[in-house]
Design an enzyme around this catalytic site. Structure first.
Site, mmCIF file in Angstrom:
data_model
loop_
_atom_site.group_PDB
_atom_site.id
_atom_site.type_symbol
_atom_site.label_atom_id
_atom_site.label_comp_id
_atom_site.label_asym_id
_atom_site.label_seq_id
_atom_site.Cartn_x
_atom_site.Cartn_y
_atom_site.Cartn_z
ATOM 1 C CE LYS A 1 -6.375 7.667 5.831
ATOM 2 N NZ LYS A 1 -6.430 7.862 7.290
ATOM 3 C CD GLU B 1 -0.815 0.909 3.555
ATOM 4 O OE1 GLU B 1 -1.286 2.002 3.201
ATOM 5 O OE2 GLU B 1 -0.781 0.533 4.739
ATOM 6 C CE LYS C 1 -3.157 2.566 11.638
ATOM 7 N NZ LYS C 1 -3.635 1.950 10.410
ATOM 8 C CB SER D 1 -10.585 1.701 9.593
ATOM 9 O OG SER D 1 -9.937 1.652 8.335
ATOM 10 C CB VAL E 1 -5.655 -1.406 4.454
ATOM 11 C CG1 VAL E 1 -6.144 -2.846 4.396
ATOM 12 C CG2 VAL E 1 -4.279 -1.338 5.124
#
Ligand code: PSU
Ligand code: MN
Length: 297
Positions: A76, A14, A149, A130, A96
């Site tokens: 992003k 990525e 994370k 996310s 991702v």
């Protein structure tokens, strides 16, 4: 394209980790080191990013350098951004989620990154979940990572993946790693011992036509892992600061990663680089195991 056409193993990488996850010039060094690590393990690396409104699967050295140099000046790109940024000709790192989408369309089955996105702390108020998790639920790409994370609510992330039916397997571990450290306090669904065993699970997903991703949790290398208690304190502080300064939406993850890096005097960045390369090696091995099997059958 040559590698895909001839059935050679290909590993997707990525690029939000390049634009928003690491500072210049470590981002470029790490991105380059990842492509080398993939090749050394026998796979062809395909770094995925959006360059001037073109979704590229495999970057030229020039594109890679431009993207790394742009850093957070690049955008992003997650799932919802993909059509907008393509239409407006943007340059962006793909998360991702977006990388999985593009890898799948290109016919790539395995992807390596540092850590996946997940359910943020305080999500009961913010609903910050996310898009990576939903992508894992609907796109058949295996994601090799060091777990969610550590800045996230790992328990809720775990629950969400379970609800969405996404298997979480551990590479030589029973315990789900927490990115910088090897123990999140949560279990994986199944421990597997080799790339070949992981490839067998991926093939079974395809045979069952599940159209789903797979989380392959690979603990950070022992000498790079951070102390879990130290990370807990640092992350709490970073999350408090983010809330106090009103950081929200897509800015949250980059903000937290950067704050954690500052608060650990750069040590978390070292860990991030080491685990990213470690995941790349395992991802390449899985891609090789898959390609070998396809060749035999
Ligand atoms: N892992 C890292 N560094 C990163 C990311 C992951 O080591 O920068 C990125 C990934 O691209 C991931 C994204 O998809 O953070 C998650 O962002 P969000 O929480 O806004 O979905
Ligand atoms: Mn978010």
């Amino acid at each position: 394209r040559g590698a895909l056409d001839s059935g050679r193993p290909v590993l997707a990488l990525e690029s939000t980790i390049i634009t928003h996850g690491m500072p210049w010039p470590r981002n470029l060094e790490t991105a380059r080191a990842a492509t080398t690590a993939a090749r050394e393990a026998g796979a062809v690396p395909a770094t995925i990013a959006m360059i001037d409104g073109v979704a590229k699967i495999g970057l030229s050295p020039r594109d890679l350098e431009r993207l790394a140099q742009a850093g957070t000046d690049a955008l992003k790109c997650s799932r919802r951004d993909l059509p907008v940024l393509l239409a407006t000709g943007a340059t962006a790192g793909t998360t991702v989620a977006a990388t999985m989408m593009l890898a799948h369309r290109a016919g790539i089955r395995v992807f390596a990154t540092g850590g996946i996105g997940g359910v943020h702390r305080g999500a009961d108020r913010t609903l910050d979940v996310s898009a990576d998790l939903l992508e894992l639920a609907r796109t058949p790409v295996a994601v090799v990572c060091a777990g969610p994370k550590a800045i996230l609510d790992i328990g809720l992330t775990r629950e969400y993946l379970e609800t969405q039916g996404v298997p979480v397997v551990g590479y030589r571990t029973d315990i789900l790693p927490a990115f910088y450290s090897s123990d999140s306090g949560y279990q994986v669904d199944q421990r597997l011992e080799s790339a070949t065993e992981i490839a067998a699970v991926i093939r079974m997903q395809d045979q069952l036509e599940l159209m789903q991703g797979l989380v392959v949790a690979n603990p950070p290398p022992v000498d790079a892992a951070m102390d879990a208690d130290l990370m807990k304190r640092v992350i709490l502080k970073a999350v408090e600061e983010a809330t106090a300064s009103g950081v929200s939406g897509k800015a949250v993850t980059p903000y937290l990663l950067q704050r954690v890096e500052q608060l650990t005097g750069g040590a978390s960045l070292q860990a991030n680089i080491a685990l990213m390369l470690n995941n790349t090696r395992l991802g390449a091995e899985i891609a090789v195991a898959l390609a070998r099997h396809n060749e035999d059958s």
